[in-house]
Design a protein around this motif. Structure first.
Motif, PDB file in Angstrom:
ATOM      1  N   ILE A 475       0.919  -1.377  -0.016  1.00 31.60           N
ATOM      2  CA  ILE A 475      -0.014  -0.140   0.106  1.00 31.60           C
ATOM      3  C   ILE A 475       0.791   1.171  -0.116  1.00 31.60           C
ATOM      4  CG2 ILE A 475      -1.685   1.387   1.582  1.00 31.60           C
ATOM      5  CD1 ILE A 475      -2.892  -1.465   2.369  1.00 31.60           C
ATOM      6  N   SER A 476       1.943   1.292   0.625  1.00 30.92           N
ATOM      7  CA  SER A 476       2.874   2.289   0.762  1.00 30.92           C
ATOM      8  C   SER A 476       3.495   2.683  -0.590  1.00 30.92           C
ATOM      9  CB  SER A 476       4.100   2.200   1.989  1.00 30.92           C
ATOM     10  OG  SER A 476       4.984   1.371   1.259  1.00 30.92           O
ATOM     11  N   SER A 485       9.218   9.351   2.067  1.00 32.57           N
ATOM     12  CA  SER A 485      10.358   8.734   3.013  1.00 32.57           C
ATOM     13  C   SER A 485       9.925   7.309   3.403  1.00 32.57           C
ATOM     14  CB  SER A 485      10.839   9.563   4.041  1.00 32.57           C
ATOM     15  OG  SER A 485       9.653   9.866   5.000  1.00 32.57           O
ATOM     16  N   MET A 486       8.796   6.973   3.503  1.00 32.06           N
ATOM     17  CA  MET A 486       8.332   5.799   4.110  1.00 32.06           C
ATOM     18  C   MET A 486       7.883   4.726   2.972  1.00 32.06           C
ATOM     19  SD  MET A 486       6.195   7.037   7.531  1.00 32.06           S
ATOM     20  CE  MET A 486       5.551   5.469   7.710  1.00 32.06           C
ATOM     21  N   TYR A 497      13.757  -3.498  -1.337  1.00 37.42           N
ATOM     22  CA  TYR A 497      13.473  -2.004  -0.810  1.00 37.42           C
ATOM     23  C   TYR A 497      14.444  -1.324  -1.442  1.00 37.42           C
ATOM     24  CZ  TYR A 497      10.116  -3.777   2.472  1.00 37.42           C
ATOM     25  OH  TYR A 497       8.752  -4.494   3.000  1.00 37.42           O
ATOM     26  N   GLU A 498      14.098   0.222  -1.627  1.00 38.79           N
ATOM     27  CA  GLU A 498      15.093   1.260  -1.875  1.00 38.79           C
ATOM     28  C   GLU A 498      15.588   1.718  -0.930  1.00 38.79           C
ATOM     29  OE1 GLU A 498      17.211   3.351  -4.046  1.00 38.79           O
ATOM     30  OE2 GLU A 498      15.847   2.116  -5.175  1.00 38.79           O
ATOM     31  N   TYR A 502      12.890   4.859   4.261  1.00 39.82           N
ATOM     32  CA  TYR A 502      13.050   4.138   5.439  1.00 39.82           C
ATOM     33  C   TYR A 502      12.121   2.940   5.652  1.00 39.82           C
ATOM     34  CZ  TYR A 502      14.905   8.304   7.447  1.00 39.82           C
ATOM     35  OH  TYR A 502      15.826   9.752   7.438  1.00 39.82           O
ATOM     36  N   ALA A 503      11.644   2.491   4.329  1.00 36.52           N
ATOM     37  CA  ALA A 503      10.676   1.378   4.345  1.00 36.52           C
ATOM     38  C   ALA A 503      11.224   0.064   4.939  1.00 36.52           C
ATOM     39  CB  ALA A 503      10.140   1.278   2.694  1.00 36.52           C
ATOM     40  N   PHE A 504      12.401  -0.219   4.305  1.00 36.89           N
ATOM     41  CA  PHE A 504      13.020  -1.334   4.860  1.00 36.89           C
ATOM     42  C   PHE A 504      13.193  -1.627   6.436  1.00 36.89           C
ATOM     43  CE2 PHE A 504      17.089  -3.580   6.323  1.00 36.89           C
ATOM     44  CZ  PHE A 504      16.849  -4.640   5.731  1.00 36.89           C
TER      45      PHE A 504
END
Length: 606
Positions: A475-476, A485-486, A497-498, A502-504
């Motif tokens: 969804i993000s 940033s998320m 993840y990139e 900060y998603a990781f």
């Protein structure tokens, strides 16, 4: 060398009437006496073809040497020949003048579209008009090689348009030209090709030049990568292999990247690097994916909204007859490549995962076939093995350079990898909790019905939590609900993840770290209880104390080994390697090796 030969048979050596070429036109002679295609064509003398019918040997050939046939060497840039010990048909080798023509004999160069499919030359054999420009007065053979030169690493192919009066060929075969009042430029014959353009008095000289001098920001030229070699494109094949193409590639659009946004720059012909910069890439589809929106800057870098700076790991190519949505010049983004040290670590990691997959599968088969092992603990272990199998298989595919050509495939495998690894972590939680529940405290004897209810609860916790976290990560990425940033940004540079967001940390590292912390708590509680029980057994063992002590020690040892393996110690090591900011590959190697071999350890212990 280039262009014409009017040979007059004057001088101390007369030219023979017929030259015997060892191989057919466009073929060259190898050191083991084979004829392989190389692209050389010979002109301006009468030729016969074939090997002499004699006992011959291979020799290097200079002008006036007596041989039975001559040809280009396939392995070296030189002339070789076959010489018989006794042969009635022998001749003196003439001088051979080397020339590289950009386009085929019957074509001129289109300087606007940078293509070899411009105006067709009426008289194709021999191309007297072309050769008369530079080689009037020479005698011997003209050796024409068709095609652009292969530029060395760090060199870019640049087009120079020059009036034929400002071009000359030296006796050394070097090409010298001068344009617009600049100093003369000198190139070796293998560094350039030449041809006529749509303006017959203008020649194109396509030369290999140092990128750091001619390309921006130090030079004035926009330089970009073309995915395929000159004269090739992605045509009529879904695997996107480079094949010969007769369609000129349109000039890509360039933009001046300003603080106010991209401003389209007047189209200019770029300098091209060819066949790169990577083998594993995916096409950008800005009309379908907002994350793929991009601009090519006049500095030759690719700018995307998901990447904070311009990047050079991309190439452009003409695509047609593949699918309806893929037609025209497309941009292909490279999957992230690794340096030599990092790639060595990844290869070892891949081999370890392959071994783990085999042993995890064997462990699953054993537990499936033996009824005595299909208790609650055994079933939770089987679920853990399934989740780890899925994670390792998908991860190993990427490590072994299985790179999807479609970005949606890259994103799908990345999110699946995320789900499988999260599920494996949570099943470790379940196993740790179950061991503590059974051995960390005194419990009443369980019924079979209670075991079934607990197994259902365990499945809901492990698979459900992993699925919820992965869904939030998806969804993000596909909505605007989260700040940039998320956002996961899966599949931008690689199928994970990139790192620029900060998603990781939010969707993977924090849940797995929390899981590991819980496992350590369960481990400590269970180990404390084991020690307490051992001490009680020692106090109660008034007879046969040695045997009781041995049994308690053996049980403690086996339990501790199981806990040490299944409660995530190897994953703690993995996080240590991730936080190694100094890129110490010695730490990476050992931690990744231990982690990737977890399947072997599970098979050995369980």
């Amino acid at each position: 060398a280039l262009l014409v030969l009017m040979w007059a048979g004057t001088g101390h050596t007369s030219l023979p009437d017929i030259i015997n070429k060892c191989c057919p036109q466009r073929y060259s002679l190898t050191d083991d006496f084979q004829c392989l295609e190389r692209g050389h064509e010979w002109y301006y003398m009468n030729f016969s073809y074939g090997f002499p019918n004699c006992d011959f040997l291979l020799v290097s050939v200079n002008e006036s040497d007596v041989v039975s046939c001559i040809d280009n060497s396939f392995e070296r840039d030189s002339i070789v020949g076959l010489k018989c010990k006794a042969d009635p048909f022998r001749f003196q080798a003439p001088e051979v003048h080397y020339v590289r023509k950009c386009c085929t004999i019957d074509r001129s160069y289109d300087a606007v579209q940078q293509s070899c499919f411009g105006e067709r030359i009426a008289e194709s054999r021999p191309p007297k008009e072309f050769f008369n420009v530079l080689m009037s007065g020479y005698k011997g053979i003209v050796d024409i090689r068709v095609g652009a030169p292969d530029c060395a690493k760090g060199y870019v192919l640049v087009d120079h348009l020059v009036h034929f009066n400002n071009v000359r060929r030296e006796e050394s075969e070097s090409i010298v030209f001068q344009q617009y009042g600049d100093n003369p430029k000198i190139f070796n014959p293998d560094e350039v090709c030449m041809d006529f353009t749509e303006r017959h008095e203008i020649l194109v000289i396509r030369a290999c030049q140092p990128a750091e001098i001619v390309c921006r920001p130090h030079g004035t030229l926009t330089c970009i990568w073309k995915c395929c070699a000159d004269g090739k494109a992605f045509v009529s094949n879904e695997s996107l292999d480079c094949v010969p193409s007769d369609r000129p590639m349109e000039t890509p659009k360039y933009f001046n990247m300003t603080s106010k946004g991209p401003i389209e720059y007047e189209a200019t012909n770029p300098g091209f690097f060819y066949k790169g910069p990577c083998s594993d890439k995916f096409v950008l589809r800005p009309e379908e994916q907002s994350a793929d929106v991009h601009h090519i800057g006049i500095d030759g870098l690719l700018y995307m909204s998901t990447v904070p700076v311009g990047v050079s790991d991309f190439c452009v190519e003409d695509v047609y007859n593949v699918e309806e949505s893929l037609d025209g010049v497309k941009v292909f983004k490279c999957f992230v490549d690794y340096d030599a040290d990092s790639r060595a670590v990844m290869e070892v990691y891949g081999y370890g995962m392959t071994v783990s997959v085999m042993f995890l599968f064997l462990t699953f088969i054993v537990y499936s076939c033996l009824p005595s092992l299909r208790n609650l603990h055994g079933k939770t272990l089987m679920c853990y093995i399934v989740s780890l199998l899925c994670a390792y298989i998908s991860h190993a595919l990427l490590i072994y350079n299985w790179s999807p050509t479609e970005i949606w495939m890259c994103k799908a495998i990345g999110f699946f990898d995320n789900f499988a690894f999260l599920a494996a972590f949570f099943w470790l939680n379940v196993i740790s909790f179950d061991i503590w529940w059974n051995f960390g405290a005194i419990r009443p004897r369980k019924s079979q019905g209670n075991d079934k209810k607990r197994l259902v609860a365990y499945n809901l916790f492990a698979w459900g939590t992993a699925a919820c976290l992965t869904m939030i990560a998806i969804i993000s990425q596909v909505t605007e609900w989260f700040p940039e940033s998320m956002r996961a940004d899966m599949g931008i540079n690689y199928c994970w993840y990139e790192k620029s967001t900060y998603a990781f940390y939010i969707f993977f590292l924090m849940p797995t770290s929390t899981s590991q912390a819980c496992n350590l708590v369960f481990f400590a509680l269970t180990a404390h209880h084991c020690a307490k029980v051992r001490n009680e057994l020692q106090r109660m063992a008034h007879t046969n104390a040695d045997e009781s002590r041995f049994k308690a020690d053996k049980k403690k040892f086996i339990m501790n080994m199981k806990l040490f393996l299944v409660m995530g110690v190897s994953w703690v090591l993995e996080n240590i390697s991730y936080w190694d900011l100094n890129n110490d590959y010695n730490i990476f190697f050992w931690t990744d090796l231990v982690n990737s071999l977890q399947g072997l350890f599970i098979f050995a212990i369980f």
